[in-house]
Motif scaffolding. Structure first.
Motif, PDB file in Angstrom:
ATOM      1  N   GLU A  63      14.519  13.404  -1.836  1.00 19.30           N
ATOM      2  CA  GLU A  63      12.496  12.744  -2.851  1.00 19.30           C
ATOM      3  C   GLU A  63      12.116  12.574  -1.112  1.00 19.30           C
ATOM      4  O   GLU A  63      11.026  12.330  -1.454  1.00 19.30           O
ATOM      5  N   THR A  64      13.201  11.899  -0.486  1.00 15.70           N
ATOM      6  CA  THR A  64      12.707  11.361   0.687  1.00 15.70           C
ATOM      7  C   THR A  64      11.399  12.171   1.551  1.00 15.70           C
ATOM      8  O   THR A  64      11.508  13.507   1.843  1.00 15.70           O
ATOM      9  N   ASP A  65      10.365  11.881   1.964  1.00 13.55           N
ATOM     10  CA  ASP A  65       9.240  12.072   2.508  1.00 13.55           C
ATOM     11  C   ASP A  65      10.128  12.808   4.210  1.00 13.55           C
ATOM     12  O   ASP A  65      10.259  11.955   4.695  1.00 13.55           O
ATOM     13  N   PRO A  66      10.065  14.289   4.448  1.00 10.80           N
ATOM     14  CA  PRO A  66      11.049  14.431   5.604  1.00 10.80           C
ATOM     15  C   PRO A  66       9.683  13.376   7.016  1.00 10.80           C
ATOM     16  O   PRO A  66      10.480  13.385   8.353  1.00 10.80           O
ATOM     17  N   GLY A 110      13.703   3.748 -12.161  1.00  9.12           N
ATOM     18  CA  GLY A 110      12.177   3.055 -12.764  1.00  9.12           C
ATOM     19  C   GLY A 110      10.696   3.246 -11.573  1.00  9.12           C
ATOM     20  O   GLY A 110       9.807   2.725 -11.995  1.00  9.12           O
ATOM     21  N   ARG A 111      11.519   4.023 -10.513  1.00  6.71           N
ATOM     22  CA  ARG A 111      10.236   3.557  -9.379  1.00  6.71           C
ATOM     23  C   ARG A 111       9.412   4.787  -9.151  1.00  6.71           C
ATOM     24  O   ARG A 111       9.879   5.753 -10.308  1.00  6.71           O
ATOM     25  N   SER A 112       8.752   5.272  -9.164  1.00  7.53           N
ATOM     26  CA  SER A 112       7.540   6.004  -9.131  1.00  7.53           C
ATOM     27  C   SER A 112       7.984   7.771  -8.084  1.00  7.53           C
ATOM     28  O   SER A 112       8.629   7.023  -6.893  1.00  7.53           O
ATOM     29  N   GLU A 113       6.833   8.197  -8.854  1.00  2.00           N
ATOM     30  CA  GLU A 113       6.898   9.506  -7.410  1.00  2.00           C
ATOM     31  C   GLU A 113       6.871   9.100  -6.058  1.00  2.00           C
ATOM     32  O   GLU A 113       7.504   9.389  -4.793  1.00  2.00           O
ATOM     33  N   ARG A 114       5.703   7.980  -5.802  1.00  2.00           N
ATOM     34  CA  ARG A 114       5.019   7.548  -4.974  1.00  2.00           C
ATOM     35  C   ARG A 114       6.101   6.395  -3.524  1.00  2.00           C
ATOM     36  O   ARG A 114       6.093   6.720  -2.769  1.00  2.00           O
ATOM     37  N   PHE A 115       6.804   6.126  -4.350  1.00  2.00           N
ATOM     38  CA  PHE A 115       7.752   5.294  -3.987  1.00  2.00           C
ATOM     39  C   PHE A 115       9.231   5.979  -3.331  1.00  2.00           C
ATOM     40  O   PHE A 115       9.234   5.444  -2.967  1.00  2.00           O
ATOM     41  N   ARG A 116       9.219   6.948  -4.451  1.00  2.00           N
ATOM     42  CA  ARG A 116      10.620   7.567  -3.749  1.00  2.00           C
ATOM     43  C   ARG A 116      10.474   8.112  -2.589  1.00  2.00           C
ATOM     44  O   ARG A 116      11.569   8.181  -1.907  1.00  2.00           O
ATOM     45  N   ARG A 117       9.131   9.064  -2.218  1.00  3.59           N
ATOM     46  CA  ARG A 117       9.073   9.058  -1.459  1.00  3.59           C
ATOM     47  C   ARG A 117       9.373   9.082  -0.173  1.00  3.59           C
ATOM     48  O   ARG A 117       9.175   8.927   1.102  1.00  3.59           O
ATOM     49  N   ARG A 118       8.549   7.874  -0.141  1.00  3.49           N
ATOM     50  CA  ARG A 118       8.814   6.646   1.319  1.00  3.49           C
ATOM     51  C   ARG A 118       9.640   6.378   0.794  1.00  3.49           C
ATOM     52  O   ARG A 118       9.935   4.749   1.710  1.00  3.49           O
ATOM     53  N   PHE A 119      11.054   6.185   0.246  1.00  2.00           N
ATOM     54  CA  PHE A 119      12.109   5.543   1.070  1.00  2.00           C
ATOM     55  C   PHE A 119      13.600   5.995   0.680  1.00  2.00           C
ATOM     56  O   PHE A 119      13.432   7.090   0.482  1.00  2.00           O
ATOM     57  N   PRO A 163       0.736  -1.172  -0.452  1.00  2.66           N
ATOM     58  CA  PRO A 163      -0.304   0.009   0.063  1.00  2.66           C
ATOM     59  C   PRO A 163       0.945   1.556   0.297  1.00  2.66           C
ATOM     60  O   PRO A 163       1.504   0.923   0.191  1.00  2.66           O
ATOM     61  N   GLU A 164       0.328   2.276  -0.455  1.00  2.00           N
ATOM     62  CA  GLU A 164       1.120   3.460  -0.887  1.00  2.00           C
ATOM     63  C   GLU A 164       1.234   4.473   1.018  1.00  2.00           C
ATOM     64  O   GLU A 164       2.522   5.309   0.570  1.00  2.00           O
ATOM     65  N   THR A 165       0.858   3.141   2.271  1.00  2.00           N
ATOM     66  CA  THR A 165       1.269   4.329   3.651  1.00  2.00           C
ATOM     67  C   THR A 165       2.599   3.507   3.770  1.00  2.00           C
ATOM     68  O   THR A 165       3.613   3.255   4.493  1.00  2.00           O
ATOM     69  N   THR A 166       3.266   2.504   3.238  1.00  2.00           N
ATOM     70  CA  THR A 166       4.017   1.289   3.551  1.00  2.00           C
ATOM     71  C   THR A 166       5.303   1.997   3.014  1.00  2.00           C
ATOM     72  O   THR A 166       5.675   2.628   1.951  1.00  2.00           O
TER      73      THR A 166
END
Length: 769
Positions: free
Chosen positions: A160-163, A129-138, A109-112
């Protein structure tokens, strides 16, 4: 963001150990690996079994392994969808990691949150190749091996990591997993490996250049200069020579710098001599004997103790004086150490702005990840800017820009009682604190010491809480500490403080026990009146913890033995560090616990059985006899709870840095409606129980398991636990304390017990006489 469940992909050395750490902290884990041929879950199952069999132990309590659900990445990848954080710990290659992330993105899920435990691959290289959503949570989460014992967790966010994701991992890593976290730049090797591995490789190369032996180098680069006992080559053996080679190759390729290993080390890897995991590397163990590699011939010889008069003169000095003394050693040893110190210092000064956001992170990374007493910048301050410049000039090295910015002020500077550090721009900033911690050094600098002696201090922790800190060698308890405890109890009561914490920041021990040297001296001099008075004072001290009209919380950690354990047992509440090694070990020196420890375990276990009418009361006596008579010691706080040294209500702090703060919070929670516990009574078993225990002791002697003196000690312990050899009777705590004291003094008067104490003081090991 709340992390409730962890996923780990890769059940190898690191993945399995991360899973074991999380499970030890009470976190459910899904552990996956590649499918096996016969048993699809076999690789993950074997990974878990390796962690259960690991030495030192990977689990704080083997029972926590039930929190780990195993599976494989083909059949069970969707199980990770229930996880809030997934750690990737697979092969150290970019493409397999990218392929896994592509699959994870389809099921999570997008929350993981997803992180990589790579030891050196930059995070941004893994995200193709990863999406913006994945990149923010990595981000990267680099644990150090073994994760249970090494404090460091490097956090490597990308641009790109979400603070909020970074903050969630930092909080969970620090509070729940007990890690010291540092923020590293997204560059090859991050902080710890980039600088630590450079220093290790320098030591190996310089050994060749100055014609030293492995034994000599490990003697010079261990505790003498504030490093672990494993020093250079034993550390490499523990990590694995194959791992060292892999990291060296990666760093060489990624940085363009020369991290290559000498040919003879490459040969060891090719021959399968990989260190601890293969039983042979730079060292080889045969039974209790250790053999050292002759790096010139490839043969092994008995380990040789390195002796140099100049080292004997400095080895017990404070670290700053030891460092300066090491750099002044004569002949090739001094040449080796000067070259090693100054080349490593120069590299650190040049690379620090590249790998870290501040020099404090560099120091903490080397202290927490490599076990240094002081990080490289703290060490450089210890020898001074003038010595640094002279050392660089001697080796033909330029003066790094960061040293020029520091001038004569140093990399750290204290201003108005606050410690500042030099930031990379050239200005000084306050050293960032560690969230949720209390630094005793800062309180001392701020004038919060209420009373002090050479043995102990009373410190105002704020909010009405006072701390009693020991500062004897290994925090051994003697008359000075007992006097300060008495003063502390009076101070807290008279001045209206909320309560008392007993704790310290010693990295090794809360307290290793009573002052055996003084006890032996008095016994040999016939000072029996003085000894009896001393035992009475100790008993009154431990009982005063229970009788005080305010809460007393013991912040126990590390070695908490003998008298230290008796303090723990009598506190209203124990806030225990996860790494707690506690036990009543007095039988090892021919004695029994006499500071209330024997009494407390007897009363505690008997009272636990009281609600069960049909319970056999002898079970409580037997349990206490086994713990004390076998000198059983916990290997973690979880085990201490299972053994009975900690009660269900006592709490465990995973992060040692937070222990004092958590203990203070416990005092404040207990204080508002605190009432001292009422002294209790129990029914002692008398001769019936005594007969059972004496028969057990006799059986062990008949089987050749114990000596005649062990029989005497066992019978003395049995007599106390049964309340004497009369009929069953109601006894008070004072009744058992009196029996404790009499048995202790009687055993102390024997020649064999005095021999055991003397042997322990001389060798640190028990004597079976």
């Amino acid at each position: 963001m709340r992390i409730r469940k962890l996923g780990v992909v890769g059940a190898g050395t690191m993945g399995g150990a991360i899973a074991a750490l999380a499970a030890s902290a009470g976190v459910p884990v899904v552990l996956l690996d590649l499918p096996g041929d016969d048993d699809r879950d076999g690789p993950a199952r074997r990974g878990l079994e390796r962690q259960l069999a690991a030495r030192p132990a990977a689990f704080m309590d083997p029972d926590r392994a039930r929190l780990i659900e195993i599976g494989n990445t083909e059949d069970h990848l969707e199980r990770l969808a229930s996880c809030d954080w997934v750690v990737e710990a697979i092969i150290e290659q970019v493409e397999p990691k990218r392929a896994l992330y592509a699959r994870l993105e389809q099921v999570l899920p997008e929350t993981t949150i997803v992180t990589s435990n790579t030891s050196g691959i930059p995070m941004h290289q893994l995200l193709e190749g990863r999406s913006e959503r994945f990149r923010r949570r990595f981000l990267g989460t680099h644990f150090f091996n073994p994760p249970r014992y090494l404090h460091l967790l490097e956090l490597i966010p990308t641009s790109e990591t979400d603070p909020e994701v970074l903050a969630a991992i930092e909080s969970f890593g620090s509070r729940i997993l007990g890690k010291g976290t540092v923020l590293a730049r997204d560059v090859p090797g991050f902080i710890g490996n980039r600088i630590g591995v450079y220093g290790l490789l320098q030591a190996i190369r310089l050994m060749e250049r100055f014609d030293l032996t492995i034994d000599e180098v490990d003697a010079l680069t261990g505790p003498l200069i504030g490093r672990p006992r494993s020093a250079t080559f034993r550390t490499a053996d523990l990590s694995g020579l194959d791992v060292l080679r892999h990291v060296a190759i990666e760093l060489s390729e990624a940085t363009g710098e020369d991290f290559s290993l000498p040919g003879w080390v490459e040969a060891l890897v090719e021959q399968g001599r990989l260190g601890e995991k293969s039983g042979i590397g730079f060292y080889r163990r045969e039974g209790r004997d250790i053999f050292t590699l002759d790096w010139k011939t490839g043969e092994y010889h008995p380990r040789a103790e390195f002796r140099l008069p100049a080292i004997g003169q400095i080895k017990d000095l404070p670290l700053p004086e030891r460092l300066r003394g090491v750099l002044a050693l004569p002949d090739k040893y001094g040449d080796f150490m000067r070259t090693l110190f100054f080349t490593t210092a120069h590299y650190t000064l040049e690379r620090a702005p590249e790998v870290a956001y501040d020099l404090v992170a560099v120091d903490r990374a080397l202290e927490w990840g490599f076990g240094w007493d002081a990080g490289p910048f703290r060490q450089m301050d210890m020898i001074g800017a003038e010595a640094l410049r002279a050392g660089f000039a001697e080796l033909g090295l330029s003066e790094p820009e960061l040293l020029q910015k520091a001038g004569e002020r140093g990399f750290y500077s204290r201003e108005d009682g606050t410690l500042h550090y030099l930031d990379f721009s050239g200005t000084y900033q306050p050293v960032p604190g560690i969230s949720g911690t209390i630094a005793l050094s800062g309180l001392k600098d701020a004038g919060k010491v209420l009373k002090s002696s050479k043995d102990a201090s009373l410190i105002d922790l704020g909010d009405g809480v006072v701390l009693l800190e020991f500062h004897t060698k290994m925090n051994a308890i003697g008359e000075g500490i007992l006097r300060m405890l008495n003063a502390g109890i009076k101070l807290v009561e008279q001045e209206g403080y909320a309560g008392l914490v007993i704790g310290n920041e010693d990295p090794r021990a809360f307290s290793a026990g009573a002052n055996l040297g003084l006890i032996l001296m008095l016994a040999r001099e016939g000072g029996w009146d003085e000894l009896e008075l001393a035992v009475r004072q100790f008993q009154r001290a431990t009982m005063s913890l229970r009788a005080a009209p305010f809460p007393v919380v013991v912040a126990a950690h590390g070695l908490t033995l003998g008298g230290g354990a008796e303090f723990l047992l009598h506190a209203d509440h124990v806030q225990a560090a996860a790494e707690l090694y506690t036990g009543l070990v007095e039988v090892g020196v021919g004695l029994i616990p006499a500071g209330g420890g024997t009494k407390e375990l007897l009363f505690r276990f008997t009272q636990e059985l009281a609600p069960y009418v049909e319970a056999d009361p002898f079970e409580a006596v037997r349990r206490a006899f086994m713990l004390i008579g076998m000198a059983q010691t916990s290997t973690s706080a979880l085990e201490a709870r299972r053994m009975g040294f900690l009660r269900p209500g006592d709490r465990i702090t995973m992060n040692r840095d937070r222990l004092i703060a958590d203990a203070k919070a416990a005092v404040l929670a207990l204080a508002p409606d605190y009432v001292p516990p009422v002294p209790g009574t129990i029914r002692a078993l008398g001769r019936e129980g005594l007969g059972n225990l004496r028969y057990a002791v006799w059986s062990m002697r008949e089987a050749g398991q114990i000596s005649d003196h062990d029989v005497e000690i066992g019978n003395a312990l049995a007599y106390v636990l049964c309340g004497g050899d009369g009929p069953p009777r109601e006894v008070t705590e004072q009744d058992i304390l009196d029996l404790e004291r009499e048995a202790f003094l009687k055993l102390l008067g024997t020649r064999k017990t005095q021999e055991r104490i003397a042997h322990m003081l001389k060798t640190g090991k028990p004597l079976r006489n």
